[in-house]
Design a protein around this motif. Structure first.
Motif, PDB file in Angstrom:
ATOM      1  N   ARG A  82      -6.892   3.526   5.738  1.00  0.00           N
ATOM      2  CA  ARG A  82      -5.660   4.222   6.099  1.00  0.00           C
ATOM      3  C   ARG A  82      -4.852   4.379   4.827  1.00  0.00           C
ATOM      4  O   ARG A  82      -4.975   3.553   3.905  1.00  0.00           O
ATOM      5  CB  ARG A  82      -4.817   3.361   7.060  1.00  0.00           C
ATOM      6  N   ILE A  84      -0.933   5.392   2.904  1.00  0.00           N
ATOM      7  CA  ILE A  84       0.526   5.465   3.020  1.00  0.00           C
ATOM      8  C   ILE A  84       0.970   6.631   2.155  1.00  0.00           C
ATOM      9  O   ILE A  84       0.501   6.769   1.015  1.00  0.00           O
ATOM     10  CB  ILE A  84       1.158   4.170   2.477  1.00  0.00           C
ATOM     11  N   PHE A  95       2.669   6.698   7.242  1.00  0.00           N
ATOM     12  CA  PHE A  95       1.260   6.414   6.989  1.00  0.00           C
ATOM     13  C   PHE A  95       0.363   7.141   7.965  1.00  0.00           C
ATOM     14  O   PHE A  95       0.803   7.631   9.004  1.00  0.00           O
ATOM     15  CB  PHE A  95       0.931   4.915   6.944  1.00  0.00           C
ATOM     16  N   VAL A 164      -9.133  -0.341   8.621  1.00  0.00           N
ATOM     17  CA  VAL A 164      -7.872  -0.142   9.352  1.00  0.00           C
ATOM     18  C   VAL A 164      -6.617  -0.481   8.532  1.00  0.00           C
ATOM     19  O   VAL A 164      -5.536   0.020   8.801  1.00  0.00           O
ATOM     20  CB  VAL A 164      -7.838  -0.956  10.662  1.00  0.00           C
ATOM     21  N   GLU A 165      -6.773  -1.333   7.529  1.00  0.00           N
ATOM     22  CA  GLU A 165      -5.607  -1.737   6.739  1.00  0.00           C
ATOM     23  C   GLU A 165      -5.215  -0.594   5.794  1.00  0.00           C
ATOM     24  O   GLU A 165      -6.089  -0.041   5.109  1.00  0.00           O
ATOM     25  CB  GLU A 165      -5.995  -2.974   5.922  1.00  0.00           C
ATOM     26  N   PRO A 166      -3.928  -0.204   5.751  1.00  0.00           N
ATOM     27  CA  PRO A 166      -3.519   0.837   4.796  1.00  0.00           C
ATOM     28  C   PRO A 166      -3.530   0.283   3.377  1.00  0.00           C
ATOM     29  O   PRO A 166      -2.716  -0.567   3.042  1.00  0.00           O
ATOM     30  CB  PRO A 166      -2.101   1.191   5.240  1.00  0.00           C
TER      31      PRO A 166
END
Lengths: 281, 347
Positions: A82, A84, A95, A164-166
């Motif tokens: 992901r 930002i 994001f 999944v973590e930005p």
């Protein structure tokens, strides 16, 4: 990899921050951004390639996380996180939406990415042998979305992992789409060209359907995002061109409706300008 | 100067002679052991060592899980654990956190929230650069139960530093969550603990307004703290349905108007006060709208009741009329759907 900057000194920045850790290569003359990207790919020596534009950044853990993805699933062609969006000052703006509840291989990815671009360049890492097999960025694209074409091309041949973590930061400039491109509508022509190219990855009935959905997505993007930005800078020519080009991409009910509303806004703007000019003179 | 209010606990000062850490990371917990792991991991990842940073979990007698086991598993001896002898309620548990803190800078980190890399470092820079501030806040990310980011608090100013117009902003309701707030212990000693008249919410907002009335506040533009929204905070929660949540907000406004606003060095104009009340009323009416979507008419009416006691502005009245119209439409729809049944029963 510097494409012959004229306004500043990237070499000095590299020397100041990178010491000997960061290499610097300057093009002998300005070659254009796509050629410069392809030079990056050609000069890369590692197995995993991260093309990180000089105004974007990554967050701590980006490389470790994505490397783990390639180790867990060696068959994937690429992995992305992901991202930002940040403004010129580096302040977070928004994001990207969550595509999966947990990190893993994306299902039905080719169809999703063919309809609209769902990732930004700093967030993706690609295996070098994927670039070797598929080639570099398409130089027929002159203005924008060369990255989108590449992500679709990769998705057509390889599975892609999603984190999944930005972990990546993509810088949105207020003048991200230059007036020239928006005024001439070249951005939309590029997109139509890419949509046509993408059809080759699907069987005929699916290709038509995907093309229709993509046309609609990009048309709405032009009308709801680009045209208003152009209007905000007072560039009504560009604002109108975007709507005209959008209607060439799609004539869906939604597109027609949004076009109408945008025309009304442009009309109001003109009236305001006319009244202002009349009063001042 | 120490203001004595019976509803605020007196936080005992620490004798300067004792050696003290700089930081106190105090983690109140209650039935959140699953989430506590991530909380503790995020702190340990930027641990400054026991001489500089106190880390303590204060459990309010959890009944559904074992936070002590999680603390031992994650932190061994590094993290202290204190359990209340009996359940005392969340505000008293917060007070225990403040009393047991020994550092100069206190971070009240709820056991289901967590922080990003660099939080303590960046916040400390603000306290070093601005020695007169009473507190520092950072932007906050809002995550769902699974920890996925959903949104983040808006940008209040272009760069980190002293928060401009801090009192107006804090009173006006800028996004602040405990997880993103660090307060000097001296400030809690001066101003007291959280107001125990609140039953479910707004105790933190009242505290932040109280601090902003007495001290400058610093602001960090990067989102470095993550607030987890739980489904237990959803519309089905008893305190929201019953109107306790909305009533606490109204109570908080009154407390601020009675206890804090009259003592400001620069008085607040009545327009700002009305605007603040209107914002709270509109927030409550947004809840009411969502409750109508759920078909929960009784809960909706509880919110409307409270919103109208908060503010009678034109905007609020218009919104109330809209909601009543929606309720009316819903009831009409239901009646029309049941009409065939009624008609066939007659024949």
């Amino acid at each position: 990899m510097d494409d012959y900057s004229t306004q500043d000194d990237p070499r000095a920045v590299v020397e100041e921050l990178g010491c000997n850790r960061v290499k610097f290569y300057q093009q002998p003359h300005n070659v254009g951004y796509i050629s410069n990207f392809n030079t990056c790919l050609k000069r890369s020596k590692g197995k995993l390639v991260h093309l990180l534009h000089g105004d974007d950044c990554v967050r701590e853990g980006f490389y470790a996380c994505l490397q783990l993805a390639f180790e867990k699933q060696p068959s994937i062609g690429a992995a992305f996180s992901r991202n930002i969006a940040i403004d010129e000052n580096g302040n977070w703006q928004w994001f990207s939406k969550l595509l999966r509840q947990e990190s893993g291989i994306l299902e039905n990815w080719l169809e999703q990415i063919s309809i609209i671009n769902l990732l930004q360049p700093p967030s993706i890492v690609v295996r070098r042998d994927v670039y070797e097999q598929l080639g570099g960025f398409d130089s027929r694209i002159s203005c924008c979305a060369e990255d989108w074409e590449m992500w679709v091309r990769i998705a057509a041949h390889f599975s892609v992992w999603y984190e999944v973590e930005p972990l990546a930061l993509y810088r949105c400039h207020s003048s991200s789409l230059t007036g020239r491109c928006a005024r001439t509508g070249q951005n939309m022509r590029d997109l139509r060209k890419i949509m046509e190219m993408n059809k080759a990855y699907f069987s005929t009935p699916t290709a038509t359907e995907i093309s229709r959905k993509a046309g609609n997505s990009w048309a709405l993007y032009a009308i709801k995002h680009i045209s208003p930005k152009m209007l905000a800078t007072g560039d009504t020519t560009a604002a109108i061109t975007q709507i005209q080009e959008a209607l060439k991409c799609s004539q869906s009910w939604e597109t027609l409706q949004e076009s109408f509303f945008m025309f009304v806004k442009i009309g109001k703007f003109w009236i305001k300008q006319f009244v202002k000019t009349t009063l001042t003179s | 100067m120490s203001e004595q209010y019976t509803y605020r606990a007196k936080i005992q000062p620490i004798l300067e002679a004792q050696s003290r850490p700089l930081w106190s990371v105090m983690i109140p917990s209650f039935n959140c052991a699953d989430y506590l792991r991530k909380t503790l991991a995020s702190v340990l990842a930027q641990d400054l060592g026991p001489e500089v940073m106190q880390i303590e979990v204060i459990d309010d007698c959890s009944t559904r899980d074992d936070p002590r086991a999680v603390v031992e598993e994650m932190g061994g001896d590094r993290i202290d654990f204190y359990q209340q002898p009996k359940n005392v309620g969340y505000i008293k548990n917060f007070e225990t956190c403040l009393q047991r803190s020994r550092g100069h800078l206190v971070h009240l980190l709820h056991g289901d929230d967590w922080i990003c890399h660099g939080f303590y470092q960046r916040m400390q820079v603000l306290f070093d650069e601005y020695p007169n501030i009473g507190a520092a806040i950072c932007r906050v990310l809002y995550a769902d139960e699974k920890g996925h980011w959903k949104s983040f608090s808006p940008l209040e100013q272009e760069s980190s530093g002293l928060l401009i117009n801090a009192f107006q902003k804090v009173y006006g309701g800028i996004h602040i969550q405990s997880v993103g707030m660090v307060v000097r212990r001296k400030v809690y000693e001066h101003l007291g603990g959280f107001d125990n008249r609140f039953v479910c919410c707004f105790e933190d907002r009242e505290m932040w307004v109280r601090i902003a009335a007495h001290y400058p506040i610093a602001y960090e533009v990067e989102p470095l703290a993550i607030y987890r929204s739980l489904s237990s905070e959803s519309l089905t929660k008893r305190t929201i349905r019953s109107g306790d949540y909305a009533r606490d907000m109204l109570k908080g406004l009154k407390i601020i108007e009675d206890d804090i606003l009259p003592n400001l060095s620069q008085p607040i104009d009545s327009k700002t006060i009305s605007s603040s009340r209107e914002n709270i009323a509109l927030f409550v009416l947004r809840l009411a709208n969502e409750l109508v979507d759920n078909g929960d008419i009784e809960a909706t009416l509880n919110q409307i009741n409270c919103a109208l006691r908060c503010s009678n502005s034109l905007r609020v009245l218009r919104e109330v009329i809209n909601i009543y119209a929606r309720i009316g439409k819903q009831k009409l729809k239901i009646s029309l759907m049941e009409l065939p049944k009624v008609l066939s029963a007659d024949t």
